[in-house]
Design an enzyme around this catalytic site. Structure first.
Site, short mmCIF file in Angstrom:
data_model
loop_
_atom_site.label_atom_id
_atom_site.label_comp_id
_atom_site.label_asym_id
_atom_site.label_seq_id
_atom_site.Cartn_x
_atom_site.Cartn_y
_atom_site.Cartn_z
N ASP A 43 -20.16 -40.04 49.58
CA ASP A 43 -19.39 -41.04 49.03
C ASP A 43 -17.94 -40.69 49.43
OD1 ASP A 43 -21.45 -42.11 47.87
OD2 ASP A 43 -21.01 -40.99 46.00
N SER A 72 -21.91 -51.99 41.65
CA SER A 72 -23.24 -51.19 42.09
C SER A 72 -24.28 -51.90 41.52
CB SER A 72 -23.07 -49.82 41.95
OG SER A 72 -24.44 -49.32 42.27
N GLU A 76 -23.69 -51.87 46.81
CA GLU A 76 -22.74 -51.19 46.24
C GLU A 76 -21.76 -50.72 47.31
OE1 GLU A 76 -24.90 -48.23 44.40
OE2 GLU A 76 -25.75 -47.28 46.08
#
Length: 299
Positions: free
Chosen positions: A11, A146, A182
């Site tokens: 991420d 998400s 997401e």
């Protein structure tokens, strides 16, 4: 050394300060990496001394470390947003830390946790993780979402960087159950707003099915349509990058603009190294119709 440093990046978000690039990612204390050329990276410690800010332990029991940071420069301060949650639950919160500089050698370097700025509860139909902010001329928009009912947007205060209390929650993208969309990232490019998202499933190592999609709109609030004209509210999204060869589940991207160039940072799972998540940075190229495609990895 380069191969080792880009391992265990999940991420990622990316930003440039002066002539240096910084990547922040999911992990204990929010790990930091730095590069001069977007190719070779060095470890630079972490944002928080503790694994996770103290306030999260009572607010979100079971949370272990911050997820999915996002960084922006607003009003003379770097704003680093981070998510706090547990898998499969939407009792989640988004926190904020600020700093005057990203250079640890500077006398002004000090991350200050500002605590919680947004949250979701089991009674909500959204999940307050995976934040992203975009500063416009006279406003600041704050994205998150998400699974559940997908990607959302709320207005934020340009001075504080915090979502405005009671601001309407606007839907930007969703998919049919199980709702696997997401990690929004929004940019403004050549009179269009482009919404990048991740479809399908992360966090399964070499079995991850994450893939990157995009839609665009003339209005920041949408509707966002893909290249075929399908709304992202109806499950639309043009493929930007998907798994191939040793690269499984590329996703959770951030876009960096440097002068007239755009770059895409994302993670993927290396099939040949037991699904270890790694960082990749690629050029974003734009065709005559204004749609992005990715170049080969720089990292």
């Amino acid at each position: 050394m380069q191969n080792e440093v880009v391992k265990f990046v999940h991420d990622p978000c990316i930003i440039r300060e002066k002539n240096l690039y910084y990547v922040y990612s999911t992990g204990h204390g929010i790990p930091i990496r730095r590069s001069r050329d977007l190719k070779t990276w060095e470890n630079l410690g972490r944002v928080f001394v503790e694994d996770i800010p103290e306030w999260t332990k009572t607010e979100i029991p079971g949370s272990v470390f911050p997820w999915a940071p996002d960084i922006a420069y607003l009003n003379g301060l770097y704003h680093l947003y981070y998510s706090v949650s547990t898998f499969g639950k939407n009792r989640s919160a988004i926190g904020l830390a600020t700093n005057k500089t990203l250079d640890p050698a500077s006398k002004d370097y000090a991350w200050k946790d500002q605590g919680k700025v947004f949250e979701s509860f089991p009674s909500d139909n959204y999940n307050a993780i995976d934040s992203n902010v975009l500063a416009l001329k006279n406003r600041l928009v704050f994205l998150f979402g998400s699974f559940w009912s997908g990607i959302k947007m709320v207005e934020a205060d340009r001075k504080t960087g915090r979502p405005i209390a009671g601001a309407p929650v606007v839907s930007l993208a969703r998919r049919p159950s199980p709702g696997a969309v997401e990690a929004p990232f929004l940019i403004e490019y050549r009179d269009w707003f482009y919404l990048f998202v991740s479809f399908d499933f992360c966090c399964r190592g070499a079995r991850s099915t994450y893939n990157l999609r995009v839609g665009r709109s003339k209005d920041v609030a949408g509707p966002y349509l893909d290249r075929e004209g399908v709304s992202m509210l109806d499950g639309g999204g043009t493929v930007v990058l998907q798994g191939a060869g040793r690269m499984a589940g590329p996703g959770h991207c951030a876009v960096l603009t440097v002068v007239k160039q755009t770059f895409l940072a994302h993670h993927y799972y290396d099939v040949e190294e037991n699904g270890v998540p790694k960082l990749q940075v690629r050029r974003l190229n734009w065709d005559r119709e204004g749609w992005p495609s990715v170049g080969e990895p720089l990292t």
